[in-house]
Write a protein that holds these residues in place. Structure first.
Motif, PDB file in Angstrom:
ATOM      1  N   GLY A  61      15.017   3.231   0.774  1.00 23.85           N
ATOM      2  CA  GLY A  61      14.294   2.692  -0.368  1.00 23.85           C
ATOM      3  C   GLY A  61      12.911   2.221   0.010  1.00 23.85           C
ATOM      4  O   GLY A  61      12.571   2.133   1.188  1.00 23.85           O
ATOM      5  N   GLU A  62      12.134   1.926  -1.019  1.00 23.59           N
ATOM      6  CA  GLU A  62      10.780   1.429  -0.827  1.00 23.59           C
ATOM      7  C   GLU A  62      10.536   0.279  -1.795  1.00 23.59           C
ATOM      8  O   GLU A  62      11.061   0.281  -2.905  1.00 23.59           O
ATOM      9  N   ALA A  63       9.744  -0.686  -1.352  1.00 23.19           N
ATOM     10  CA  ALA A  63       9.362  -1.816  -2.189  1.00 23.19           C
ATOM     11  C   ALA A  63       7.864  -2.049  -2.034  1.00 23.19           C
ATOM     12  O   ALA A  63       7.320  -1.896  -0.946  1.00 23.19           O
ATOM     13  N   SER A  64       7.219  -2.410  -3.144  1.00 21.67           N
ATOM     14  CA  SER A  64       5.777  -2.619  -3.087  1.00 21.67           C
ATOM     15  C   SER A  64       5.389  -4.086  -2.938  1.00 21.67           C
ATOM     16  O   SER A  64       4.211  -4.403  -2.815  1.00 21.67           O
ATOM     17  N   ASP A  65       6.390  -4.977  -2.947  1.00 27.82           N
ATOM     18  CA  ASP A  65       6.104  -6.392  -2.703  1.00 27.82           C
ATOM     19  C   ASP A  65       7.371  -7.097  -2.226  1.00 27.82           C
ATOM     20  O   ASP A  65       8.453  -6.515  -2.197  1.00 27.82           O
TER      21      ASP A  65
ATOM     22  N   THR B 213       8.012  -4.635   6.886  1.00 28.93           N
ATOM     23  CA  THR B 213       6.811  -4.885   6.089  1.00 28.93           C
ATOM     24  C   THR B 213       5.680  -5.239   7.025  1.00 28.93           C
ATOM     25  O   THR B 213       5.895  -5.845   8.065  1.00 28.93           O
ATOM     26  N   SER B 214       4.484  -4.830   6.666  1.00 29.65           N
ATOM     27  CA  SER B 214       3.354  -5.178   7.516  1.00 29.65           C
ATOM     28  C   SER B 214       2.564  -6.332   6.935  1.00 29.65           C
ATOM     29  O   SER B 214       2.199  -7.257   7.621  1.00 29.65           O
ATOM     30  N   ASP B 215       2.327  -6.318   5.635  1.00 32.63           N
ATOM     31  CA  ASP B 215       1.538  -7.382   5.016  1.00 32.63           C
ATOM     32  C   ASP B 215       1.719  -7.319   3.509  1.00 32.63           C
ATOM     33  O   ASP B 215       0.907  -6.757   2.798  1.00 32.63           O
ATOM     34  N   ALA B 216       2.783  -7.916   3.017  1.00 26.27           N
ATOM     35  CA  ALA B 216       3.060  -7.891   1.584  1.00 26.27           C
ATOM     36  C   ALA B 216       2.000  -8.690   0.819  1.00 26.27           C
ATOM     37  O   ALA B 216       1.498  -9.692   1.291  1.00 26.27           O
TER      38      ALA B 216
ATOM     39  N   GLN C 275       0.834  -1.202   0.000  1.00 24.26           N
ATOM     40  CA  GLN C 275       0.000   0.000   0.000  1.00 24.26           C
ATOM     41  C   GLN C 275       0.873   1.260   0.000  1.00 24.26           C
ATOM     42  O   GLN C 275       1.659   1.486   0.924  1.00 24.26           O
ATOM     43  N   ASP C 276       0.715   2.085  -1.045  1.00 25.80           N
ATOM     44  CA  ASP C 276       1.491   3.328  -1.145  1.00 25.80           C
ATOM     45  C   ASP C 276       1.272   4.235   0.058  1.00 25.80           C
ATOM     46  O   ASP C 276       2.218   4.837   0.569  1.00 25.80           O
ATOM     47  N   LEU C 277       0.034   4.337   0.514  1.00 25.73           N
ATOM     48  CA  LEU C 277      -0.287   5.227   1.626  1.00 25.73           C
ATOM     49  C   LEU C 277       0.394   4.789   2.918  1.00 25.73           C
ATOM     50  O   LEU C 277       0.879   5.624   3.684  1.00 25.73           O
ATOM     51  N   ILE C 278       0.469   3.496   3.153  1.00 26.83           N
ATOM     52  CA  ILE C 278       1.150   2.975   4.348  1.00 26.83           C
ATOM     53  C   ILE C 278       2.636   3.316   4.287  1.00 26.83           C
ATOM     54  O   ILE C 278       3.217   3.815   5.256  1.00 26.83           O
ATOM     55  N   ARG C 279       3.256   3.066   3.131  1.00 26.51           N
ATOM     56  CA  ARG C 279       4.681   3.403   2.987  1.00 26.51           C
ATOM     57  C   ARG C 279       4.899   4.893   3.175  1.00 26.51           C
ATOM     58  O   ARG C 279       5.851   5.312   3.844  1.00 26.51           O
ATOM     59  N   ALA C 280       4.034   5.715   2.607  1.00 27.48           N
ATOM     60  CA  ALA C 280       4.177   7.169   2.728  1.00 27.48           C
ATOM     61  C   ALA C 280       4.063   7.616   4.186  1.00 27.48           C
ATOM     62  O   ALA C 280       4.808   8.495   4.638  1.00 27.48           O
ATOM     63  N   GLY C 281       3.140   7.002   4.923  1.00 23.23           N
ATOM     64  CA  GLY C 281       2.973   7.355   6.335  1.00 23.23           C
ATOM     65  C   GLY C 281       4.199   7.000   7.156  1.00 23.23           C
ATOM     66  O   GLY C 281       4.687   7.812   7.951  1.00 23.23           O
ATOM     67  N   PHE C 282       4.708   5.775   6.971  1.00 25.65           N
ATOM     68  CA  PHE C 282       5.913   5.387   7.696  1.00 25.65           C
ATOM     69  C   PHE C 282       7.108   6.229   7.274  1.00 25.65           C
ATOM     70  O   PHE C 282       7.945   6.599   8.095  1.00 25.65           O
ATOM     71  N   LYS C 283       7.193   6.562   5.977  1.00 26.97           N
ATOM     72  CA  LYS C 283       8.298   7.401   5.506  1.00 26.97           C
ATOM     73  C   LYS C 283       8.254   8.767   6.183  1.00 26.97           C
ATOM     74  O   LYS C 283       9.284   9.278   6.627  1.00 26.97           O
ATOM     75  N   ALA C 284       7.071   9.348   6.287  1.00 29.50           N
ATOM     76  CA  ALA C 284       6.935  10.651   6.943  1.00 29.50           C
ATOM     77  C   ALA C 284       7.372  10.576   8.401  1.00 29.50           C
ATOM     78  O   ALA C 284       8.071  11.470   8.896  1.00 29.50           O
ATOM     79  N   LEU C 285       6.974   9.520   9.086  1.00 28.24           N
ATOM     80  CA  LEU C 285       7.382   9.356  10.486  1.00 28.24           C
ATOM     81  C   LEU C 285       8.892   9.169  10.608  1.00 28.24           C
ATOM     82  O   LEU C 285       9.542   9.793  11.449  1.00 28.24           O
ATOM     83  N   ILE C 286       9.440   8.310   9.779  1.00 26.12           N
ATOM     84  CA  ILE C 286      10.878   8.025   9.839  1.00 26.12           C
ATOM     85  C   ILE C 286      11.686   9.260   9.458  1.00 26.12           C
ATOM     86  O   ILE C 286      12.705   9.568  10.080  1.00 26.12           O
ATOM     87  N   ASP C 287      11.235   9.986   8.444  1.00 25.21           N
ATOM     88  CA  ASP C 287      11.953  11.191   8.014  1.00 25.21           C
ATOM     89  C   ASP C 287      11.955  12.282   9.081  1.00 25.21           C
ATOM     90  O   ASP C 287      12.778  13.192   9.026  1.00 25.21           O
ATOM     91  N   SER C 288      11.046  12.191  10.042  1.00 27.72           N
ATOM     92  CA  SER C 288      10.991  13.214  11.097  1.00 27.72           C
ATOM     93  C   SER C 288      11.974  12.942  12.230  1.00 27.72           C
ATOM     94  O   SER C 288      12.059  13.724  13.167  1.00 27.72           O
TER      95      SER C 288
END
Length: 70
Positions: free
Chosen positions: A38-42, A60-63, A17-30
């Motif tokens: 990097g990011e992977a979708s599967d 990963t939460s649920d690939a 899920q793009d939105l899940i990755r984006a949320g974690f990225k925002a948290l980690i970037d802070s």
């Protein structure tokens, strides 16, 4: 060994899920002690990334392909 002496902890985000990755990225970037490298979708994308750059942490939460990493 700590992040303060060795630089930030490098994180590879893996989720279908793009939105899940984006949320974690925002948290980690802070934070200053974590870095998204990097990011992977599967699971296969994550494995390919890790083969190229094995010095990273994978989350990963649920690939979609049922591949689970911890």
């Amino acid at each position: 060994m700590t992040a303060a002496t060795n630089g930030p902890i490098r994180v590879l985000l893996a989720d279908d899920q793009d939105l899940i990755r984006a949320g974690f990225k925002a948290l980690i970037d802070s934070t200053s002690d974590l870095e998204v490298i990097g990011e992977a979708s599967d699971g296969q994308e994550a494995i390919d990334f890790l083969r190229a750059d094995p010095a990273c942490l994978l989350y990963t939460s649920d690939a979609a392909d049922d591949t689970q990493f911890v």
